[in-house]
Motif scaffolding. Sequence first.
Motif, PDB file in Angstrom:
ATOM      1  N   ALA A   3      43.543  68.490 -59.538  1.00  0.00           N
ATOM      2  CA  ALA A   3      43.492  69.810 -58.694  1.00  0.00           C
ATOM      3  C   ALA A   3      44.970  70.152 -58.535  1.00  0.00           C
ATOM      4  CB  ALA A   3      42.674  69.706 -57.471  1.00  0.00           C
ATOM      5  N   LEU A   4      45.792  69.225 -58.378  1.00  0.00           N
ATOM      6  CA  LEU A   4      47.253  69.600 -57.974  1.00  0.00           C
ATOM      7  C   LEU A   4      48.113  70.204 -59.136  1.00  0.00           C
ATOM      8  CD1 LEU A   4      48.313  66.658 -55.936  1.00  0.00           C
ATOM      9  CD2 LEU A   4      48.141  68.779 -55.089  1.00  0.00           C
ATOM     10  N   TRP A   6      47.273  72.782 -60.882  1.00  0.00           N
ATOM     11  CA  TRP A   6      47.170  74.204 -61.072  1.00  0.00           C
ATOM     12  C   TRP A   6      47.799  74.856 -59.446  1.00  0.00           C
ATOM     13  CZ3 TRP A   6      44.252  76.364 -57.209  1.00  0.00           C
ATOM     14  CH2 TRP A   6      43.306  75.572 -56.560  1.00  0.00           C
ATOM     15  N   LEU A   7      47.664  73.841 -58.615  1.00  0.00           N
ATOM     16  CA  LEU A   7      48.186  74.192 -57.120  1.00  0.00           C
ATOM     17  C   LEU A   7      49.331  74.545 -57.206  1.00  0.00           C
ATOM     18  CD1 LEU A   7      46.195  74.280 -54.848  1.00  0.00           C
ATOM     19  CD2 LEU A   7      47.296  71.892 -54.004  1.00  0.00           C
ATOM     20  N   LEU A  10      50.653  77.733 -58.715  1.00  0.00           N
ATOM     21  CA  LEU A  10      49.952  78.740 -57.740  1.00  0.00           C
ATOM     22  C   LEU A  10      51.054  78.921 -56.694  1.00  0.00           C
ATOM     23  CD1 LEU A  10      47.650  80.703 -57.279  1.00  0.00           C
ATOM     24  CD2 LEU A  10      46.708  78.952 -55.916  1.00  0.00           C
ATOM     25  N   ILE A  11      51.413  77.838 -55.746  1.00  0.00           N
ATOM     26  CA  ILE A  11      52.219  78.020 -54.732  1.00  0.00           C
ATOM     27  C   ILE A  11      53.666  78.589 -55.221  1.00  0.00           C
ATOM     28  CG2 ILE A  11      53.490  76.637 -53.068  1.00  0.00           C
ATOM     29  CD1 ILE A  11      51.363  74.690 -53.192  1.00  0.00           C
ATOM     30  N   LEU A  62      45.466  79.568 -51.100  1.00  0.00           N
ATOM     31  CA  LEU A  62      44.955  78.593 -51.851  1.00  0.00           C
ATOM     32  C   LEU A  62      43.338  78.566 -51.931  1.00  0.00           C
ATOM     33  CD1 LEU A  62      46.932  75.847 -49.860  1.00  0.00           C
ATOM     34  CD2 LEU A  62      47.281  76.639 -52.120  1.00  0.00           C
TER      35      LEU A  62
END
Length: 111
Positions: A3-4, A6-7, A10-11, A62
């Motif tokens: 999950a991280l 793409w996180l 994105l951030i 998010l």
Amino acid sequence: MEALAWLVPLILVVAIFVVGVRALLSSRRSGEPLICTTCGAQTDMPQSKTRGSFAIEIVLWLAFVIPGLLYSLWRQSTRQKVCPSCGNATLIVANTPDGRKRAARFSEGKS
Ligand SMILES: [Zn+2]
């Protein structure tokens, strides 16, 4: 930890977007002398107040990207110039007939 993956980008996109919009809007600053119609203070460096909360902005980004984008735009577009003396968003340009009238009225009141 997938999950991280793409996180992080994105951030980064969010951070670049927010900083970019902020820089764009602040470069439009007039630099004109302003007068506060509440307390009569004159300034050419108004403080700016952003509505909403940075935490909500992050959560929206998010959870749902599009509402996050809209919320960021809303926050940046509703930024107000506020009086450095009393904190009211009642600043008007001093170099106008109305501004001069108010400046004269406030200086009369003080003397
Ligand atoms: Zn004021």
